[in-house]
Design an enzyme around this catalytic site. Structure first.
Site, short mmCIF file in Angstrom:
data_model
loop_
_atom_site.label_atom_id
_atom_site.label_comp_id
_atom_site.label_asym_id
_atom_site.label_seq_id
_atom_site.Cartn_x
_atom_site.Cartn_y
_atom_site.Cartn_z
N LYS A 217 -6.79 0.20 -3.51
CA LYS A 217 -5.63 -0.89 -3.80
C LYS A 217 -4.40 -0.14 -4.40
O LYS A 217 -4.69 0.59 -5.42
CB LYS A 217 -6.11 -1.93 -4.60
CG LYS A 217 -5.09 -3.00 -4.42
CD LYS A 217 -5.56 -4.30 -5.62
CE LYS A 217 -5.07 -4.12 -6.78
NZ LYS A 217 -5.18 -5.51 -7.54
C1 R5P Z 1 -4.66 -7.55 -11.81
O1 R5P Z 1 -4.92 -8.25 -12.62
C2 R5P Z 1 -5.35 -7.37 -10.53
O2 R5P Z 1 -5.90 -6.14 -10.21
C3 R5P Z 1 -4.82 -8.31 -9.49
O3 R5P Z 1 -5.88 -8.45 -8.49
C4 R5P Z 1 -4.09 -7.48 -8.61
O4 R5P Z 1 -3.00 -7.06 -9.42
C5 R5P Z 1 -3.29 -8.17 -7.35
O5 R5P Z 1 -2.64 -9.47 -7.92
P1 R5P Z 1 -1.43 -9.60 -7.76
O6 R5P Z 1 -1.04 -9.73 -6.42
O7 R5P Z 1 -0.75 -10.81 -8.59
O8 R5P Z 1 -0.38 -8.28 -8.12
#
Ligand code: R5P
Length: 298
Positions: free
Chosen positions: A202
């Site tokens: 990711k």
């Molecule tokens: C952060 O705390 C996590 O890894 C989230 O799952 C990730 O950042 C995705 O969330 P967002 O779309 O809010 O950035």
């Protein structure tokens, strides 16, 4: 009797080659059946993509905006997610076990928002991940951060354990506040995760050269949504990412902080799984939002 059954079997289709189709995800052909099956719970085999609904933010932020009540705010969205990305505490307490999509467990943690965030440890045992039927374990890596080596060790340890049991490992690239979020950094961080064995990675979308980030990473990439944007811009972000090769989104705040989360997650699905253009997806968002509004007035 067994002999007789064998004798009557004739339909061997000797001239027809055995089916040997490649697995649908990039860099995943060599994986064992269990791992490929779990990846198929995360990524839709028809589109090859995923809408991961991320709401693990509480593991360092506590009850942030939109996540005050998982049972009320998030559970109604789960039928529209291919996968949930969450902590084991929220999974056990708040998610109905009848949910049949993929479960990606937040598997690193430690420091809260009050401390140095990169100083994480592995925060789950492999037995727990198996018990909770996880499809993948997500671990944060801080390339260039103060605790870079420690975070990489967390990743490789979970990859070793996950591979033993057929559970995928998601390398989550965290970008420190003082670092430049550009393609150069994203290529470095994603490639390191893949080289060290992450099943998928990711990262964040970058305006310039995201396609090179995807090209240089030999495993699937999904993008985080990041900070809340106006809905149309968030749909544009999703569109640009999948258009340039991302295998989907791991989106949190841009869904659960939307003025209409139920409409937003369905519009994101339209982009990710149906290649909808931005305006089409935004119109779809407005249509569902207006339906929701009129229902709530009744
Ligand atoms: C952060 O705390 C996590 O890894 C989230 O799952 C990730 O950042 C995705 O969330 P967002 O779309 O809010 O950035």
């Amino acid at each position: 009797m067994a002999d007789k059954d064998t004798e009557s079997a004739r339909n061997y289709q000797v001239g027809v080659p055995a089916r040997n189709e490649p697995f649908f995800l990039k860099g995943s052909n060599h994986l064992d059946w269990g791992l490929q099956n779990r990846l198929s719970q995360i990524f839709n085999p028809r589109s090859g993509r995923t809408v991961m609904l991320a709401f693990d933010h509480g593991y360092f932020l506590g009850p942030t905006s939109g996540l005050e009540r998982i049972d009320l705010n998030i559970v109604p969205l789960t039928p529209y997610a291919d996968t949930l990305m969450l902590t084991r505490g929220i999974l056990r307490t708040s998610i109905p076990p009848t949910y049949t999509g993929g479960i990606v467990l937040r598997s690193s943690g430690g420091p809260s928002i009050l401390k140095e965030l990169s100083n994480e440890e592995i925060a789950i045992s492999i037995d727990e991940a198996i018990r909770l039927n996880a499809a993948a374990m997500a671990v944060q890596v801080f390339i260039g951060g103060e605790y870079e080596t420690k975070s990489i060790h967390n990743l490789t340890r979970l990859i070793d354990l996950g591979n033993q049991h057929g559970i995928a490992t998601l390398g989550v690239t965290a970008v420190g506040r003082d670092m430049v979020r550009d393609a150069n950094y994203m290529r470095l961080a994603t490639r390191i995760c893949a080289e060290l064995g992450a099943t998928y990675v990711k990262t964040y979308f970058v305006e310039q050269g995201f396609d090179t980030v995807v090209a240089s990473c030999p495993v699937p990439i999904v993008i985080a949504g990041g900070k809340k944007l106006p809905e149309r811009e968030a749909l544009e972000l999703a569109f640009n990412a999948v258009d340039q090769g991302a295998c989907g989104v791991d989106m949190g705040r841009n869904i659960f902080q939307s003025e209409c989360p139920l409409a937003m997650i369905q519009a994101v699905r339209k982009v990710v799984h149906e290649n909808a253009r931005v305006q089409e997806a935004y119109d779809y968002y407005l249509e569902i939002r207006d339906q929701q509004d009129s229902q709530s007035l009744k």
